[in-house]
Design a protein around this motif. Structure first.
Motif, mmCIF file in Angstrom:
data_model
loop_
_atom_site.group_PDB
_atom_site.id
_atom_site.type_symbol
_atom_site.label_atom_id
_atom_site.label_comp_id
_atom_site.label_asym_id
_atom_site.label_seq_id
_atom_site.Cartn_x
_atom_site.Cartn_y
_atom_site.Cartn_z
ATOM 1 N N PRO A 93 25.988 36.856 -25.458
ATOM 2 C CA PRO A 93 25.002 36.126 -26.267
ATOM 3 C C PRO A 93 24.475 34.908 -25.508
ATOM 4 O O PRO A 93 25.209 34.256 -24.756
ATOM 5 C CB PRO A 93 25.792 35.686 -27.503
ATOM 6 C CG PRO A 93 26.978 36.588 -27.548
ATOM 7 C CD PRO A 93 27.285 36.944 -26.122
ATOM 8 N N LEU A 94 23.202 34.624 -25.703
ATOM 9 C CA LEU A 94 22.561 33.497 -25.029
ATOM 10 C C LEU A 94 23.324 32.197 -25.267
ATOM 11 O O LEU A 94 23.454 31.367 -24.366
ATOM 12 C CB LEU A 94 21.107 33.365 -25.498
ATOM 13 C CG LEU A 94 20.268 32.290 -24.834
ATOM 14 C CD1 LEU A 94 20.207 32.491 -23.323
ATOM 15 C CD2 LEU A 94 18.873 32.270 -25.431
ATOM 16 N N GLU A 95 23.878 32.037 -26.471
ATOM 17 C CA GLU A 95 24.615 30.812 -26.791
ATOM 18 C C GLU A 95 25.826 30.627 -25.864
ATOM 19 O O GLU A 95 26.228 29.509 -25.579
ATOM 20 C CB GLU A 95 25.081 30.813 -28.246
ATOM 21 C CG GLU A 95 23.956 30.776 -29.257
ATOM 22 C CD GLU A 95 23.257 32.133 -29.411
ATOM 23 O OE1 GLU A 95 23.907 33.175 -29.244
ATOM 24 O OE2 GLU A 95 22.051 32.130 -29.680
ATOM 25 N N PRO B 16 25.766 27.006 -21.845
ATOM 26 C CA PRO B 16 26.586 25.955 -21.231
ATOM 27 C C PRO B 16 26.782 26.146 -19.723
ATOM 28 O O PRO B 16 27.069 25.192 -19.010
ATOM 29 C CB PRO B 16 27.934 26.069 -21.958
ATOM 30 C CG PRO B 16 27.647 26.794 -23.216
ATOM 31 C CD PRO B 16 26.485 27.685 -22.929
ATOM 32 N N HIS B 17 26.583 27.362 -19.239
ATOM 33 C CA HIS B 17 26.771 27.647 -17.818
ATOM 34 C C HIS B 17 25.461 27.663 -17.047
ATOM 35 O O HIS B 17 25.450 27.895 -15.848
ATOM 36 C CB HIS B 17 27.484 29.001 -17.650
ATOM 37 C CG HIS B 17 28.765 29.073 -18.418
ATOM 38 N ND1 HIS B 17 29.902 28.394 -18.043
ATOM 39 C CD2 HIS B 17 29.067 29.721 -19.569
ATOM 40 C CE1 HIS B 17 30.860 28.626 -18.918
ATOM 41 N NE2 HIS B 17 30.382 29.428 -19.858
ATOM 42 N N THR C 287 17.007 37.825 -7.853
ATOM 43 C CA THR C 287 16.509 36.940 -8.907
ATOM 44 C C THR C 287 15.467 37.650 -9.759
ATOM 45 O O THR C 287 14.599 38.337 -9.243
ATOM 46 C CB THR C 287 15.887 35.676 -8.286
ATOM 47 O OG1 THR C 287 16.886 34.999 -7.535
ATOM 48 C CG2 THR C 287 15.331 34.748 -9.353
ATOM 49 N N THR C 288 15.580 37.452 -11.058
ATOM 50 C CA THR C 288 14.582 37.934 -12.007
ATOM 51 C C THR C 288 14.155 36.750 -12.861
ATOM 52 O O THR C 288 14.991 35.982 -13.326
ATOM 53 C CB THR C 288 15.166 39.048 -12.903
ATOM 54 O OG1 THR C 288 15.529 40.155 -12.085
ATOM 55 C CG2 THR C 288 14.162 39.500 -13.951
ATOM 56 N N SER C 289 12.864 36.607 -13.046
ATOM 57 C CA SER C 289 12.329 35.547 -13.902
ATOM 58 C C SER C 289 11.670 36.188 -15.112
ATOM 59 O O SER C 289 10.904 37.147 -14.970
ATOM 60 C CB SER C 289 11.297 34.708 -13.152
ATOM 61 O OG SER C 289 11.913 34.033 -12.074
ATOM 62 N N ILE C 290 11.989 35.639 -16.272
ATOM 63 C CA ILE C 290 11.488 36.201 -17.525
ATOM 64 C C ILE C 290 10.960 35.072 -18.400
ATOM 65 O O ILE C 290 11.638 34.063 -18.592
ATOM 66 C CB ILE C 290 12.616 36.957 -18.275
ATOM 67 C CG1 ILE C 290 13.216 38.024 -17.381
ATOM 68 C CG2 ILE C 290 12.089 37.559 -19.568
ATOM 69 C CD1 ILE C 290 14.484 38.644 -17.946
ATOM 70 N N PHE D 284 20.633 30.934 -14.527
ATOM 71 C CA PHE D 284 22.027 31.330 -14.508
ATOM 72 C C PHE D 284 22.145 32.707 -13.885
ATOM 73 O O PHE D 284 21.167 33.430 -13.726
ATOM 74 C CB PHE D 284 22.683 31.315 -15.895
ATOM 75 C CG PHE D 284 21.924 32.029 -16.973
ATOM 76 C CD1 PHE D 284 21.066 31.316 -17.784
ATOM 77 C CD2 PHE D 284 22.062 33.387 -17.180
ATOM 78 C CE1 PHE D 284 20.364 31.956 -18.788
ATOM 79 C CE2 PHE D 284 21.369 34.035 -18.179
ATOM 80 C CZ PHE D 284 20.513 33.305 -18.990
ATOM 81 N N GLY D 285 23.354 33.032 -13.513
ATOM 82 C CA GLY D 285 23.591 34.349 -12.938
ATOM 83 C C GLY D 285 24.438 34.264 -11.691
ATOM 84 O O GLY D 285 24.977 33.216 -11.336
#
Length: 160
Positions: A49-51, A55-56, A73-76, A67-68
């Motif tokens: 979940p995004l939540e 924090p990371h 890299t993927t940008s959305i 993050f990742g």
């Protein structure tokens, strides 16, 4: 909605027997009923979940979350819109849960490219009325996604 501005990923509806769908640069997916879904780099990567990810993540000055791992890299560009009476709206009820507008040659179709650029411009400044402009641009994304869907239906009657 999600628009892949670079890279690729997979989107999958939760709780459905739907396979993951690959999205790449220029693709736009509209989740017509707001179903819970996941975005992943591969269909086998666990989704969180995004939540749990926030924090990371690190945030840049333009509000983007980063993050990742060490992969590509993927940008959305992501957004959310709410419609009144969505549960009883006959148009929404007749649409599939996920509409996808595919890019062409690794780029968004022209109307989407222009809308993305306008969205990024408005979201990157604090000009008066920016929220209103962004909301109207999201309306345009919605209408254009439905137009694209209807154009793909063979012999679609215009009374749809």
């Amino acid at each position: 909605f999600h628009i892949v501005t670079s890279g690729c990923c997979f989107v999958q509806l939760a709780g459905k027997d739907s396979p993951p769908v690959r999205l790449q640069t220029g693709d736009f997916v509209l989740l017509t009923r707001g179903h819970t879904h996941s975005l992943r780099d591969t269909p086998d990567t666990p989704a969180y979940p995004l939540e749990m990810l926030r924090p990371h993540a690190t945030a840049s000055s333009d509000g983007a979350l980063h993050f990742g791992g060490n992969g590509a890299t993927t940008s959305i560009l992501c957004g959310k819109m709410s419609l009144r009476n969505a549960d009883t709206n006959p148009l929404l009820q007749s649409l599939p849960p996920m509409l996808i507008v595919r890019g062409e040659d690794g780029k968004a179709v022209p109307w989407l490219e222009a809308t993305i650029n306008f969205l990024l411009c408005e979201s990157g400044n604090n000009r008066p009325g920016a929220e209103t402009v962004i909301a109207r641009l999201c309306d345009i994304l919605f209408v254009q996604a439905i137009r694209t869907y209807l154009d793909a239906i063979p012999d679609c009657t215009r009374g749809y």
